[in-house]
Motif scaffolding. Structure first.
Motif, PDB file in Angstrom:
ATOM      1  N   TYR A  33       0.599  -1.022   0.119  1.00  0.00           N
ATOM      2  CA  TYR A  33       0.323  -0.010   0.278  1.00  0.00           C
ATOM      3  C   TYR A  33       0.862   1.351   0.448  1.00  0.00           C
ATOM      4  O   TYR A  33       0.304   2.063  -0.496  1.00  0.00           O
ATOM      5  CB  TYR A  33      -0.612  -0.019   0.968  1.00  0.00           C
ATOM      6  CG  TYR A  33      -2.412  -0.999   0.864  1.00  0.00           C
ATOM      7  CD1 TYR A  33      -3.138  -0.424   0.461  1.00  0.00           C
ATOM      8  CD2 TYR A  33      -1.942  -2.323   1.870  1.00  0.00           C
ATOM      9  CE1 TYR A  33      -4.053  -1.470   0.037  1.00  0.00           C
ATOM     10  CE2 TYR A  33      -3.808  -2.901   1.514  1.00  0.00           C
ATOM     11  CZ  TYR A  33      -4.533  -2.820   0.529  1.00  0.00           C
ATOM     12  OH  TYR A  33      -5.224  -3.390   0.525  1.00  0.00           O
ATOM     13  N   ALA A  74      -1.126  -5.990  -2.864  1.00  0.00           N
ATOM     14  CA  ALA A  74      -1.758  -5.959  -1.647  1.00  0.00           C
ATOM     15  C   ALA A  74      -2.484  -6.895  -0.905  1.00  0.00           C
ATOM     16  O   ALA A  74      -3.237  -7.949  -0.257  1.00  0.00           O
ATOM     17  CB  ALA A  74      -2.036  -5.036  -1.362  1.00  0.00           C
ATOM     18  N   GLN A  75      -3.505  -7.227  -2.348  1.00  0.00           N
ATOM     19  CA  GLN A  75      -4.822  -8.471  -2.306  1.00  0.00           C
ATOM     20  C   GLN A  75      -4.641  -9.138  -2.373  1.00  0.00           C
ATOM     21  O   GLN A  75      -5.149 -10.085  -1.618  1.00  0.00           O
ATOM     22  CB  GLN A  75      -6.054  -7.905  -3.756  1.00  0.00           C
ATOM     23  CG  GLN A  75      -6.346  -6.578  -2.929  1.00  0.00           C
ATOM     24  CD  GLN A  75      -6.661  -5.847  -2.359  1.00  0.00           C
ATOM     25  OE1 GLN A  75      -7.775  -7.101  -1.926  1.00  0.00           O
ATOM     26  NE2 GLN A  75      -6.616  -5.191  -1.701  1.00  0.00           N
ATOM     27  N   TYR A  83      -1.566  -2.497  -5.760  1.00  0.00           N
ATOM     28  CA  TYR A  83      -2.638  -2.716  -5.500  1.00  0.00           C
ATOM     29  C   TYR A  83      -3.091  -4.330  -5.433  1.00  0.00           C
ATOM     30  O   TYR A  83      -3.681  -5.237  -4.906  1.00  0.00           O
ATOM     31  CB  TYR A  83      -3.467  -2.561  -5.994  1.00  0.00           C
ATOM     32  CG  TYR A  83      -4.970  -2.476  -5.711  1.00  0.00           C
ATOM     33  CD1 TYR A  83      -6.015  -1.733  -4.116  1.00  0.00           C
ATOM     34  CD2 TYR A  83      -5.907  -3.696  -6.136  1.00  0.00           C
ATOM     35  CE1 TYR A  83      -7.130  -2.637  -3.421  1.00  0.00           C
ATOM     36  CE2 TYR A  83      -6.974  -3.626  -5.886  1.00  0.00           C
ATOM     37  CZ  TYR A  83      -7.128  -3.381  -4.482  1.00  0.00           C
ATOM     38  OH  TYR A  83      -8.755  -3.013  -4.162  1.00  0.00           O
TER      39      TYR A  83
END
Length: 124
Positions: free
Chosen positions: A76, A113-114, A110
């Motif tokens: 992030y 991160a997921q 992103y």
């Protein structure tokens, strides 16, 4: 077929190593003259552009290290950093191609991160 762990591992290496390398290069300018990317915004910083870019380099190195230590948080941070760089380039009115690339890289961060979050949930 690649697993979530493999995909997250690849992205961890990417988003860990690239900020560290880019950060270190702020001290050598081997890849490019980084101060050029400040464009018209160079007048907005309160000190020499080379000093500013070295500060940026330290931030990038720290972000890359955080990716290795705390991947979810680091992802992030790198995502937000890349978005800020892209916005600065757009506001500066130059290097639109780099701004688009950085936004695409932010989407990759992103995604990292997921994947990290999913992997963590699956390991519980």
């Amino acid at each position: 077929m690649a697993t979530i762990k493999q995909l997250a591992g690849t992205l961890k290496l990417t988003y860990g190593i690239v900020p560290i390398v880019a950060g270190l290069d702020k001290f050598t300018n081997l890849l490019t003259n980084w101060a050029d990317y400040l464009g018209n915004n160079v007048n907005l910083i309160p000190f020499d552009p080379a000093v500013f870019m070295k500060i940026v380099g330290v931030v990038e190195i720290i972000a890359g290290i955080i990716v290795f230590v705390r991947p979810l948080v680091g992802a992030y941070i790198v995502m937000a950093w890349l978005i800020c760089i892209a916005l600065q380039l757009l506001i500066g009115g130059q290097y639109f191609d780099v701004a688009v690339r950085d936004l695409v890289m932010a989407m990759g961060a992103y995604t990292f991160a997921q994947l990290t979050r999913i992997q963590s949930e699956n390991n519980k």
